[in-house]
Design a protein around this motif. Structure first.
Motif, PDB file in Angstrom:
ATOM      1  N   LEU A  29     -44.715  56.076  56.843  1.00 29.14           N
ATOM      2  CA  LEU A  29     -43.986  57.330  56.656  1.00 29.14           C
ATOM      3  C   LEU A  29     -44.945  58.515  56.691  1.00 29.14           C
ATOM      4  CD1 LEU A  29     -41.394  58.948  55.973  1.00 29.14           C
ATOM      5  CD2 LEU A  29     -41.969  58.573  53.551  1.00 29.14           C
ATOM      6  N   VAL A  30     -46.036  58.421  55.974  1.00 26.73           N
ATOM      7  CA  VAL A  30     -47.023  59.500  55.943  1.00 26.73           C
ATOM      8  C   VAL A  30     -47.569  59.755  57.348  1.00 26.73           C
ATOM      9  CG1 VAL A  30     -49.311  60.166  55.091  1.00 26.73           C
ATOM     10  CG2 VAL A  30     -47.623  59.210  53.512  1.00 26.73           C
ATOM     11  N   GLY A  31     -47.885  58.688  58.072  1.00 23.62           N
ATOM     12  CA  GLY A  31     -48.396  58.828  59.428  1.00 23.62           C
ATOM     13  C   GLY A  31     -47.408  59.520  60.356  1.00 23.62           C
ATOM     14  N   VAL A  32     -46.148  59.121  60.260  1.00 23.39           N
ATOM     15  CA  VAL A  32     -45.110  59.747  61.097  1.00 23.39           C
ATOM     16  C   VAL A  32     -44.979  61.223  60.757  1.00 23.39           C
ATOM     17  CG1 VAL A  32     -42.620  59.813  61.573  1.00 23.39           C
ATOM     18  CG2 VAL A  32     -43.823  57.618  61.542  1.00 23.39           C
ATOM     19  N   LEU A  33     -44.964  61.546  59.471  1.00 25.98           N
ATOM     20  CA  LEU A  33     -44.779  62.946  59.064  1.00 25.98           C
ATOM     21  C   LEU A  33     -45.997  63.807  59.388  1.00 25.98           C
ATOM     22  CD1 LEU A  33     -42.810  62.537  55.733  1.00 25.98           C
ATOM     23  CD2 LEU A  33     -41.946  63.192  57.983  1.00 25.98           C
ATOM     24  N   LEU A  34     -47.182  63.224  59.347  1.00 23.86           N
ATOM     25  CA  LEU A  34     -48.365  63.991  59.734  1.00 23.86           C
ATOM     26  C   LEU A  34     -48.387  64.248  61.242  1.00 23.86           C
ATOM     27  CD1 LEU A  34     -51.138  62.418  57.464  1.00 23.86           C
ATOM     28  CD2 LEU A  34     -50.029  64.655  57.214  1.00 23.86           C
ATOM     29  N   ALA A  35     -47.959  63.260  62.023  1.00 21.92           N
ATOM     30  CA  ALA A  35     -47.948  63.402  63.480  1.00 21.92           C
ATOM     31  C   ALA A  35     -46.773  64.251  63.965  1.00 21.92           C
ATOM     32  CB  ALA A  35     -47.903  62.027  64.135  1.00 21.92           C
ATOM     33  N   TYR A  36     -45.646  64.137  63.287  1.00 24.17           N
ATOM     34  CA  TYR A  36     -44.416  64.823  63.702  1.00 24.17           C
ATOM     35  C   TYR A  36     -43.725  65.465  62.496  1.00 24.17           C
ATOM     36  CZ  TYR A  36     -45.172  61.745  67.705  1.00 24.17           C
ATOM     37  OH  TYR A  36     -45.729  61.079  68.761  1.00 24.17           O
ATOM     38  N   PRO A  37     -44.247  66.570  61.989  1.00 21.94           N
ATOM     39  CA  PRO A  37     -43.637  67.197  60.809  1.00 21.94           C
ATOM     40  C   PRO A  37     -42.172  67.581  61.012  1.00 21.94           C
ATOM     41  CG  PRO A  37     -45.680  68.324  61.423  1.00 21.94           C
ATOM     42  CD  PRO A  37     -45.423  67.283  62.457  1.00 21.94           C
ATOM     43  N   GLU A  38     -41.778  67.812  62.248  1.00 18.73           N
ATOM     44  CA  GLU A  38     -40.388  68.184  62.534  1.00 18.73           C
ATOM     45  C   GLU A  38     -39.418  67.016  62.320  1.00 18.73           C
ATOM     46  OE1 GLU A  38     -42.125  66.696  66.413  1.00 18.73           O
ATOM     47  OE2 GLU A  38     -42.851  67.897  64.745  1.00 18.73           O
ATOM     48  N   LEU A  39     -39.945  65.816  62.142  1.00 20.32           N
ATOM     49  CA  LEU A  39     -39.109  64.634  61.897  1.00 20.32           C
ATOM     50  C   LEU A  39     -38.898  64.363  60.405  1.00 20.32           C
ATOM     51  CD1 LEU A  39     -40.395  62.094  64.587  1.00 20.32           C
ATOM     52  CD2 LEU A  39     -38.369  63.559  64.656  1.00 20.32           C
TER      53      LEU A  39
END
Length: 139
Positions: A29-39
């Protein structure tokens, strides 16, 4: 990895983390949010859905176990250790996000034949709150 692939990986890790298999989805989750904050919101929804379905798979495992009376007859004594779940019912599943004990609560709820809909709602609420706290901390 693109946005869709990231959400698929998040769903998969969230589902598996909530089953009896070891694993964690918070780092994904952290990785996804760091890579794609718009998600932010889609990631919270996907993680919550995957983790809830994983918890419900543990619930289903509990449903497939013999009921308490059948198991008591088979082993010849009363089963202890489920009083907490029995006493609090579906609301105790709000704590299903806790490591180790969360899996046990989901299996116990299925074994005790707690109705699936309130079980799913409390599981989802607890898991969403955990993911929301993590996502808010990094946002």
């Amino acid at each position: 990895m693109d946005e869709n692939g990231s959400l698929i990986a998040l769903f998969t890790s969230s589902f598996l983390a909530a089953t009896l298999l070891p694993g964690g989805s918070e780092a994904v989750l952290v990785g996804v949010l760091l890579a794609y904050p718009e998600l932010y919101w889609p990631a919270l929804q996907v993680a919550t859905l995957g983790n809830t379905l994983g918890g419900m798979s543990s619930y289903l495992i509990g449903r497939l176990l013999p009921d308490e009376q059948a198991l008591s007859k088979r082993i010849g004594r009363h089963i202890h250790g489920l009083e907490w779940t029995r006493r609090h019912g579906a609301p105790i599943l709000f704590l299903s996000w806790l490591p180790v004990i969360g899996d046990v609560l989901c299996v116990a709820a299925g074994w005790l034949r707690i109705h699936w809909l309130p079980a799913a709602l409390f599981i989802a609420a607890g898991k969403f709150l955990r993911y929301w706290v993590i996502a808010s901390a990094i946002n």
